[in-house]
Scaffold this motif. Structure first.
Motif, PDB file in Angstrom:
ATOM      1  N   GLU A 146      -7.191  -8.077   8.975  1.00 12.40           N
ATOM      2  CA  GLU A 146      -5.854  -7.723   8.468  1.00 12.40           C
ATOM      3  C   GLU A 146      -5.701  -8.148   7.010  1.00 12.40           C
ATOM      4  OE1 GLU A 146      -4.979  -5.868  10.761  1.00 12.40           O
ATOM      5  OE2 GLU A 146      -4.154  -6.831  12.530  1.00 12.40           O
ATOM      6  N   ALA A 147      -5.192  -7.227   6.193  1.00 11.99           N
ATOM      7  CA  ALA A 147      -5.240  -7.415   4.737  1.00 11.99           C
ATOM      8  C   ALA A 147      -3.984  -8.016   4.113  1.00 11.99           C
ATOM      9  CB  ALA A 147      -5.517  -6.068   4.067  1.00 11.99           C
ATOM     10  N   GLN A 148      -2.842  -8.002   4.816  1.00 15.48           N
ATOM     11  CA  GLN A 148      -1.521  -8.303   4.252  1.00 15.48           C
ATOM     12  C   GLN A 148      -0.953  -7.088   3.502  1.00 15.48           C
ATOM     13  OE1 GLN A 148       0.404 -11.346   4.546  1.00 15.48           O
ATOM     14  NE2 GLN A 148      -1.117 -11.939   6.080  1.00 15.48           N
ATOM     15  N   ALA A 149       0.325  -7.197   3.105  1.00 17.48           N
ATOM     16  CA  ALA A 149       1.049  -6.041   2.563  1.00 17.48           C
ATOM     17  C   ALA A 149       0.731  -5.729   1.115  1.00 17.48           C
ATOM     18  CB  ALA A 149       2.563  -6.264   2.705  1.00 17.48           C
ATOM     19  N   ALA A 169       1.574  -0.361   6.895  1.00 16.69           N
ATOM     20  CA  ALA A 169       1.554  -0.764   5.477  1.00 16.69           C
ATOM     21  C   ALA A 169       1.514  -2.282   5.299  1.00 16.69           C
ATOM     22  CB  ALA A 169       2.769  -0.174   4.752  1.00 16.69           C
ATOM     23  N   VAL A 170       2.299  -3.014   6.101  1.00 16.95           N
ATOM     24  CA  VAL A 170       2.353  -4.475   5.934  1.00 16.95           C
ATOM     25  C   VAL A 170       1.032  -5.141   6.301  1.00 16.95           C
ATOM     26  CG1 VAL A 170       4.846  -4.734   6.222  1.00 16.95           C
ATOM     27  CG2 VAL A 170       3.373  -4.827   8.249  1.00 16.95           C
ATOM     28  N   ARG A 171       0.137  -4.412   6.934  1.00 16.55           N
ATOM     29  CA  ARG A 171      -1.170  -4.946   7.338  1.00 16.55           C
ATOM     30  C   ARG A 171      -2.292  -4.572   6.372  1.00 16.55           C
ATOM     31  NH1 ARG A 171      -0.574  -8.798  11.060  1.00 16.55           N
ATOM     32  NH2 ARG A 171       1.036  -8.212  12.520  1.00 16.55           N
ATOM     33  N   VAL A 172      -2.134  -3.456   5.646  1.00 14.91           N
ATOM     34  CA  VAL A 172      -3.329  -2.871   5.019  1.00 14.91           C
ATOM     35  C   VAL A 172      -3.287  -2.744   3.498  1.00 14.91           C
ATOM     36  CG1 VAL A 172      -3.804  -1.561   7.130  1.00 14.91           C
ATOM     37  CG2 VAL A 172      -2.595  -0.435   5.259  1.00 14.91           C
ATOM     38  N   LEU A 173      -2.094  -2.755   2.890  1.00 12.24           N
ATOM     39  CA  LEU A 173      -2.026  -2.363   1.481  1.00 12.24           C
ATOM     40  C   LEU A 173      -2.479  -3.460   0.511  1.00 12.24           C
ATOM     41  CD1 LEU A 173       1.211  -0.181   1.443  1.00 12.24           C
ATOM     42  CD2 LEU A 173      -1.157   0.585   1.433  1.00 12.24           C
ATOM     43  N   GLY A 174      -2.740  -4.661   1.022  1.00  7.47           N
ATOM     44  CA  GLY A 174      -3.304  -5.718   0.180  1.00  7.47           C
ATOM     45  C   GLY A 174      -4.823  -5.695   0.104  1.00  7.47           C
ATOM     46  N   ALA A 175      -5.440  -4.684   0.702  1.00  3.72           N
ATOM     47  CA  ALA A 175      -6.899  -4.664   0.897  1.00  3.72           C
ATOM     48  C   ALA A 175      -7.703  -4.833  -0.386  1.00  3.72           C
ATOM     49  CB  ALA A 175      -7.307  -3.358   1.593  1.00  3.72           C
ATOM     50  N   ALA A 176      -7.237  -4.247  -1.480  1.00  2.00           N
ATOM     51  CA  ALA A 176      -8.026  -4.240  -2.724  1.00  2.00           C
ATOM     52  C   ALA A 176      -8.354  -5.636  -3.218  1.00  2.00           C
ATOM     53  CB  ALA A 176      -7.264  -3.467  -3.807  1.00  2.00           C
TER      54      ALA A 176
END
Length: 315
Positions: free
Chosen positions: A48-51, A81-88
């Motif tokens: 899980e990446a965070q938002a 979105a709250v799980r994945v958009l911090g991926a970078a």
């Protein structure tokens, strides 16, 4: 008109970083989305990446407090979105999700981002850094295994629950399971994209791992068979207590507002003090009402649909 409960939740949460097995951690933050950290022989896997990249860096700071190994893999248990958009922020060479989840990013990822952005302003502080939707480098159907040197990590779809594409992450050498939002602990389940009828059996599949510890989607990490069993039973009770009253209302041709009142009567006494309870409730009732009327695929939430549904319930 009253706003969504989450829109007024602007207080920063206190982060905890808990070792749940040897070199296996849970990053938790008082009911905000959790992240997992699995340290292998040569590299690290994040679950899980965070938002946003801003929140992801809080996870990375915790990772760096225990290891300087590079982050090689990022597993996303589902698409919200709250799980994945911090991926970078992680710079992982492999970003893994189920093929179903990838299809959901394509189908509804942008609408979900726009919708969640309006619902959770605090989690999206620093959103200007998000480079775009998060796409996988690797997808799987059913299950796959990743080796972090000699450490084996199994990633598997165990059934529909929180979304159609849900996966769990199992570290067999320590009997630790990351459940994503299939299991919550003292946090409401968000069911707006869920499958109520399937969810209890999916929880049984989670229990069948017989985990020594689990990191749920939200809430504290749970160590020991008793706490694991409690969280699974409690999640099952939440799902059934939400769906059964709606089924009865829908069967007699009742309205969404009547379904909402029936769920409040059943769930408020048990769950009103749970994290994000008031936020989740309208989405949960709307999805349960659709499913009870035979709509198998959750309808796509947009910022406009959020508002229409909310107006209907407030009216």
């Amino acid at each position: 008109m009253k706003g969504f409960a989450s829109a007024g939740d602007l207080t920063e949460k206190t982060v905890s970083f808990t070792e749940v097995g040897r070199d296996i951690y849970a990053f938790t933050a008082e009911g905000d989305p959790n992240t997992g950290v699995i340290v292998g022989d040569d590299s690290v896997m994040i679950v899980e990446a965070q938002a946003t990249p801003r929140l992801a860096r809080k996870v990375i700071d915790c990772v760096r407090s225990v290891t300087d190994k590079p982050i090689s893999h990022l597993v996303l248990t589902h698409y919200h979105a709250v799980r994945v958009l911090g991926a970078a922020a992680y710079g992982a060479r492999e970003v893994i999700m189920s093929a179903t989840t990838r299809a959901m990013v394509a189908e509804r990822g942008q609408e979900d981002w726009d919708s969640e952005f309006a619902r959770f302003p605090r989690l999206f502080q620093g959103h200007e850094e998000i480079p775009g939707l998060t796409w996988p480098t690797t997808t799987f159907t059913g299950s796959m295994t990743v080796w972090l040197g000699t450490r084996r990590v199994d990633i598997a779809q165990v059934g529909r629950a929180h979304t159609a594409g849900d996966a769990v992450v199992w570290v067999p050498d320590e009997e630790v399971l990351y459940t994503g939002d299939i299991v919550e602990y003292h946090s409401a389940c968000y069911c707006g994209d869920g499958h109520f009828t399937d969810w209890p059996a999916t929880l049984d599949a989670v229990a069948a791992y017989d985990p020594r510890a689990i990191a749920p989607g939200r809430g504290d990490a749970l160590i020991g068979a008793d706490r694991v069993a409690e969280a699974i039973a409690n999640t099952k009770d939440f799902i059934r207590s939400t769906y059964r009253p709606v089924q009865k209302v829908a069967a007699r041709g009742g309205t969404l507002k009547e379904a909402w009142e029936a769920v409040r009567a059943e769930c408020d006494p048990k769950f009103a003090d749970y994290a994000i309870y008031e936020h989740c409730l309208p989405f949960n009732v709307a999805r349960a009402y659709d499913e009870a009327r035979g709509i198998d695929t959750p309808r796509i939430w947009t910022a406009e649909r959020d508002r229409e549904m909310w107006d209907q319930l407030q009216g």
